[in-house]
Design a protein around this motif. Structure first.
Motif, PDB file in Angstrom:
ATOM      1  N   ILE A  97      -3.680 -14.438 -15.780  1.00 38.15           N
ATOM      2  CA  ILE A  97      -3.106 -13.494 -14.815  1.00 38.15           C
ATOM      3  C   ILE A  97      -4.110 -13.175 -13.715  1.00 38.15           C
ATOM      4  O   ILE A  97      -3.761 -13.128 -12.528  1.00 38.15           O
ATOM      5  CB  ILE A  97      -2.638 -12.217 -15.538  1.00 38.15           C
ATOM      6  CG1 ILE A  97      -1.491 -12.542 -16.494  1.00 38.15           C
ATOM      7  CG2 ILE A  97      -2.202 -11.155 -14.535  1.00 38.15           C
ATOM      8  CD1 ILE A  97      -1.191 -11.441 -17.491  1.00 38.15           C
ATOM      9  N   ALA A  98      -5.369 -12.972 -14.091  1.00 39.78           N
ATOM     10  CA  ALA A  98      -6.403 -12.691 -13.100  1.00 39.78           C
ATOM     11  C   ALA A  98      -6.585 -13.867 -12.143  1.00 39.78           C
ATOM     12  O   ALA A  98      -6.774 -13.680 -10.933  1.00 39.78           O
ATOM     13  CB  ALA A  98      -7.715 -12.366 -13.800  1.00 39.78           C
ATOM     14  N   ALA A  99      -6.505 -15.093 -12.666  1.00 41.75           N
ATOM     15  CA  ALA A  99      -6.656 -16.288 -11.830  1.00 41.75           C
ATOM     16  C   ALA A  99      -5.473 -16.460 -10.876  1.00 41.75           C
ATOM     17  O   ALA A  99      -5.618 -17.056  -9.793  1.00 41.75           O
ATOM     18  CB  ALA A  99      -6.802 -17.523 -12.712  1.00 41.75           C
ATOM     19  N   PHE A 100      -4.314 -15.946 -11.268  1.00 41.71           N
ATOM     20  CA  PHE A 100      -3.088 -16.099 -10.474  1.00 41.71           C
ATOM     21  C   PHE A 100      -3.265 -15.614  -9.041  1.00 41.71           C
ATOM     22  O   PHE A 100      -2.718 -16.209  -8.103  1.00 41.71           O
ATOM     23  CB  PHE A 100      -1.957 -15.338 -11.166  1.00 41.71           C
ATOM     24  CG  PHE A 100      -0.670 -15.251 -10.388  1.00 41.71           C
ATOM     25  CD1 PHE A 100       0.048 -16.387 -10.061  1.00 41.71           C
ATOM     26  CD2 PHE A 100      -0.168 -14.009  -9.996  1.00 41.71           C
ATOM     27  CE1 PHE A 100       1.247 -16.291  -9.355  1.00 41.71           C
ATOM     28  CE2 PHE A 100       1.022 -13.907  -9.298  1.00 41.71           C
ATOM     29  CZ  PHE A 100       1.730 -15.053  -8.967  1.00 41.71           C
ATOM     30  N   GLU A 110       0.828  -1.211   0.000  1.00 43.98           N
ATOM     31  CA  GLU A 110       0.000   0.000   0.000  1.00 43.98           C
ATOM     32  C   GLU A 110       0.862   1.260   0.000  1.00 43.98           C
ATOM     33  O   GLU A 110       0.537   2.247  -0.674  1.00 43.98           O
ATOM     34  CB  GLU A 110      -0.937  -0.029   1.197  1.00 43.98           C
ATOM     35  CG  GLU A 110      -2.011  -1.108   1.094  1.00 43.98           C
ATOM     36  CD  GLU A 110      -2.811  -1.291   2.360  1.00 43.98           C
ATOM     37  OE1 GLU A 110      -3.927  -1.828   2.265  1.00 43.98           O
ATOM     38  OE2 GLU A 110      -2.309  -0.909   3.447  1.00 43.98           O
ATOM     39  N   LYS A 111       1.964   1.208   0.712  1.00 42.78           N
ATOM     40  CA  LYS A 111       2.858   2.367   0.783  1.00 42.78           C
ATOM     41  C   LYS A 111       3.553   2.612  -0.556  1.00 42.78           C
ATOM     42  O   LYS A 111       3.630   3.750  -1.033  1.00 42.78           O
ATOM     43  CB  LYS A 111       3.897   2.154   1.878  1.00 42.78           C
ATOM     44  CG  LYS A 111       4.960   3.243   1.988  1.00 42.78           C
ATOM     45  CD  LYS A 111       5.883   2.963   3.159  1.00 42.78           C
ATOM     46  CE  LYS A 111       6.966   4.021   3.281  1.00 42.78           C
ATOM     47  NZ  LYS A 111       7.960   3.914   2.154  1.00 42.78           N
ATOM     48  N   ASP A 112       4.067   1.553  -1.163  1.00 42.89           N
ATOM     49  CA  ASP A 112       4.899   1.725  -2.354  1.00 42.89           C
ATOM     50  C   ASP A 112       4.107   1.797  -3.656  1.00 42.89           C
ATOM     51  O   ASP A 112       4.615   2.295  -4.664  1.00 42.89           O
ATOM     52  CB  ASP A 112       5.927   0.585  -2.432  1.00 42.89           C
ATOM     53  CG  ASP A 112       6.968   0.672  -1.323  1.00 42.89           C
ATOM     54  OD1 ASP A 112       7.169   1.773  -0.782  1.00 42.89           O
ATOM     55  OD2 ASP A 112       7.583  -0.363  -0.989  1.00 42.89           O
ATOM     56  N   PHE A 113       2.860   1.299  -3.663  1.00 42.93           N
ATOM     57  CA  PHE A 113       2.053   1.328  -4.881  1.00 42.93           C
ATOM     58  C   PHE A 113       0.778   2.164  -4.746  1.00 42.93           C
ATOM     59  O   PHE A 113       0.095   2.387  -5.738  1.00 42.93           O
ATOM     60  CB  PHE A 113       1.684  -0.092  -5.318  1.00 42.93           C
ATOM     61  CG  PHE A 113       2.871  -0.931  -5.705  1.00 42.93           C
ATOM     62  CD1 PHE A 113       3.469  -0.792  -6.941  1.00 42.93           C
ATOM     63  CD2 PHE A 113       3.400  -1.865  -4.816  1.00 42.93           C
ATOM     64  CE1 PHE A 113       4.562  -1.559  -7.308  1.00 42.93           C
ATOM     65  CE2 PHE A 113       4.494  -2.640  -5.162  1.00 42.93           C
ATOM     66  CZ  PHE A 113       5.084  -2.489  -6.405  1.00 42.93           C
ATOM     67  N   PHE A 173      -1.215  -2.096  -7.097  1.00 42.41           N
ATOM     68  CA  PHE A 173      -0.117  -3.047  -7.277  1.00 42.41           C
ATOM     69  C   PHE A 173      -0.513  -4.146  -8.254  1.00 42.41           C
ATOM     70  O   PHE A 173       0.243  -4.477  -9.185  1.00 42.41           O
ATOM     71  CB  PHE A 173       0.286  -3.670  -5.940  1.00 42.41           C
ATOM     72  CG  PHE A 173       0.917  -5.025  -6.086  1.00 42.41           C
ATOM     73  CD1 PHE A 173       2.138  -5.181  -6.723  1.00 42.41           C
ATOM     74  CD2 PHE A 173       0.271  -6.160  -5.605  1.00 42.41           C
ATOM     75  CE1 PHE A 173       2.702  -6.436  -6.883  1.00 42.41           C
ATOM     76  CE2 PHE A 173       0.828  -7.419  -5.758  1.00 42.41           C
ATOM     77  CZ  PHE A 173       2.043  -7.555  -6.405  1.00 42.41           C
ATOM     78  N   LYS A 174      -1.702  -4.728  -8.060  1.00 36.65           N
ATOM     79  CA  LYS A 174      -2.138  -5.826  -8.926  1.00 36.65           C
ATOM     80  C   LYS A 174      -2.268  -5.351 -10.371  1.00 36.65           C
ATOM     81  O   LYS A 174      -1.938  -6.091 -11.316  1.00 36.65           O
ATOM     82  CB  LYS A 174      -3.452  -6.408  -8.422  1.00 36.65           C
ATOM     83  CG  LYS A 174      -3.307  -7.207  -7.126  1.00 36.65           C
ATOM     84  CD  LYS A 174      -4.630  -7.824  -6.700  1.00 36.65           C
ATOM     85  CE  LYS A 174      -4.461  -8.694  -5.469  1.00 36.65           C
ATOM     86  NZ  LYS A 174      -5.739  -9.317  -5.037  1.00 36.65           N
ATOM     87  N   GLU A 175      -2.742  -4.130 -10.565  1.00 35.14           N
ATOM     88  CA  GLU A 175      -2.854  -3.583 -11.914  1.00 35.14           C
ATOM     89  C   GLU A 175      -1.479  -3.419 -12.559  1.00 35.14           C
ATOM     90  O   GLU A 175      -1.289  -3.741 -13.736  1.00 35.14           O
ATOM     91  CB  GLU A 175      -3.580  -2.242 -11.878  1.00 35.14           C
ATOM     92  CG  GLU A 175      -5.068  -2.344 -11.568  1.00 35.14           C
ATOM     93  CD  GLU A 175      -5.724  -0.987 -11.410  1.00 35.14           C
ATOM     94  OE1 GLU A 175      -5.055   0.039 -11.670  1.00 35.14           O
ATOM     95  OE2 GLU A 175      -6.908  -0.949 -11.006  1.00 35.14           O
ATOM     96  N   LYS A 176      -0.509  -2.958 -11.782  1.00 34.02           N
ATOM     97  CA  LYS A 176       0.834  -2.764 -12.324  1.00 34.02           C
ATOM     98  C   LYS A 176       1.490  -4.107 -12.626  1.00 34.02           C
ATOM     99  O   LYS A 176       2.160  -4.269 -13.659  1.00 34.02           O
ATOM    100  CB  LYS A 176       1.686  -1.962 -11.332  1.00 34.02           C
ATOM    101  CG  LYS A 176       3.039  -1.549 -11.903  1.00 34.02           C
ATOM    102  CD  LYS A 176       3.702  -0.481 -11.059  1.00 34.02           C
ATOM    103  CE  LYS A 176       4.960   0.033 -11.740  1.00 34.02           C
ATOM    104  NZ  LYS A 176       5.589   1.144 -10.973  1.00 34.02           N
ATOM    105  N   PHE A 177       1.301  -5.067 -11.741  1.00 35.08           N
ATOM    106  CA  PHE A 177       1.865  -6.396 -11.953  1.00 35.08           C
ATOM    107  C   PHE A 177       1.226  -7.036 -13.187  1.00 35.08           C
ATOM    108  O   PHE A 177       1.912  -7.615 -14.033  1.00 35.08           O
ATOM    109  CB  PHE A 177       1.639  -7.258 -10.713  1.00 35.08           C
ATOM    110  CG  PHE A 177       2.374  -8.572 -10.723  1.00 35.08           C
ATOM    111  CD1 PHE A 177       3.634  -8.675 -10.135  1.00 35.08           C
ATOM    112  CD2 PHE A 177       1.811  -9.706 -11.294  1.00 35.08           C
ATOM    113  CE1 PHE A 177       4.316  -9.892 -10.132  1.00 35.08           C
ATOM    114  CE2 PHE A 177       2.481 -10.922 -11.296  1.00 35.08           C
ATOM    115  CZ  PHE A 177       3.734 -11.006 -10.711  1.00 35.08           C
ATOM    116  N   ALA A 178      -0.096  -6.935 -13.292  1.00 36.66           N
ATOM    117  CA  ALA A 178      -0.804  -7.501 -14.441  1.00 36.66           C
ATOM    118  C   ALA A 178      -0.357  -6.842 -15.741  1.00 36.66           C
ATOM    119  O   ALA A 178      -0.222  -7.507 -16.777  1.00 36.66           O
ATOM    120  CB  ALA A 178      -2.311  -7.353 -14.259  1.00 36.66           C
ATOM    121  N   ALA A 179      -0.110  -5.538 -15.703  1.00 37.15           N
ATOM    122  CA  ALA A 179       0.365  -4.839 -16.896  1.00 37.15           C
ATOM    123  C   ALA A 179       1.742  -5.335 -17.308  1.00 37.15           C
ATOM    124  O   ALA A 179       2.028  -5.495 -18.507  1.00 37.15           O
ATOM    125  CB  ALA A 179       0.398  -3.326 -16.636  1.00 37.15           C
TER     126      ALA A 179
END
Length: 207
Positions: A187-190, A105-108, A114-120
């Motif tokens: 990715i969503a299932a991950f 939460e602090k860094d993203f 975070f999940k959106e950035k990772f998924a991207a």
């Protein structure tokens, strides 16, 4: 000592319905085993001091690998190390909480961000490769690598750096039987199979 295929830390069907049992057999028993076999062949011709290193340590010292052996080591020792790491990060039913959640939460900004950035990063990796959550200088960051590169190889050899605490394999063999060309669905299932307890342990050790 020759590399060996590690046993999965759970049953092949343990990640259903998110990752199917057929894919787990193919991915672990066939693809990972091939990386192990090819890694052993590649390492065999290295100097004795490099042959004695564990896979992760060898990948951290690629500057010592002869130039003509570099690509086979990156591709195959990298493939072995990445898959070994990946299997340990999968489990159904754990929860993101505590210090790791606060750091995300602090860094993203938020867990969703975070999940959106990772998924991207995972979706945007053209062809085969990996998405990673890493610790860089005490902060969390998302990066991606092609093929079997890993952040532990460093900027010179992988184009990115950091201590990995989470990864997702986006080679087609990791999802095509179930998801076909729908990488985004995979990715969503991950998120349903991330072993957050293990990720938290890795974060505590790396920060």
């Amino acid at each position: 000592m020759a590399y060996t295929l590690p046993a999965l830390p759970y049953a092949y069907e343990a990640l259903e319905p998110y990752i199917d049992v057929e894919t787990m057999h193919l991915h672990h028993d066939k693809h990972h085993q091939t990386y192990v076999n090819n890694a052993n062949a590649a390492v065999e011709s290295l100097p004795a001091d490099l042959k004695a290193l564990a896979p992760d340590e060898l990948l951290r010292h690629l500057d010592k690998v002869p130039a003509d052996k570099l690509n086979p080591i990156k591709n195959n020792v990298g493939g072995h190390a990445n898959h070994t790491f990946f299997w340990e990060l999968l489990k159904v039913g754990t929860e993101l909480k505590g210090e790791l959640k606060a750091a995300i939460e602090k860094d993203f900004g938020s867990v969703d961000a975070f999940k959106e950035k990772f998924a991207a990063a995972a979706t945007g990796r053209f062809g085969s490769g990996w998405a990673w959550l890493v610790v860089q200088n005490g902060k969390l960051a998302v990066v991606s690598t092609p093929n079997q590169d890993t952040p532990i190889m460093g900027e010179k050899f992988a184009g990115v750096s950091g201590e990995p605490i989470l990864t997702l394999d986006v080679w087609e063999h990791s999802y095509y039987l179930k998801y076909q060309n729908r990488r985004a669905d995979y990715i969503a299932a991950f998120w349903n199979v991330v072993n957050w307890d293990k990720v938290a342990q890795l974060y505590a050790a790396a920060k």
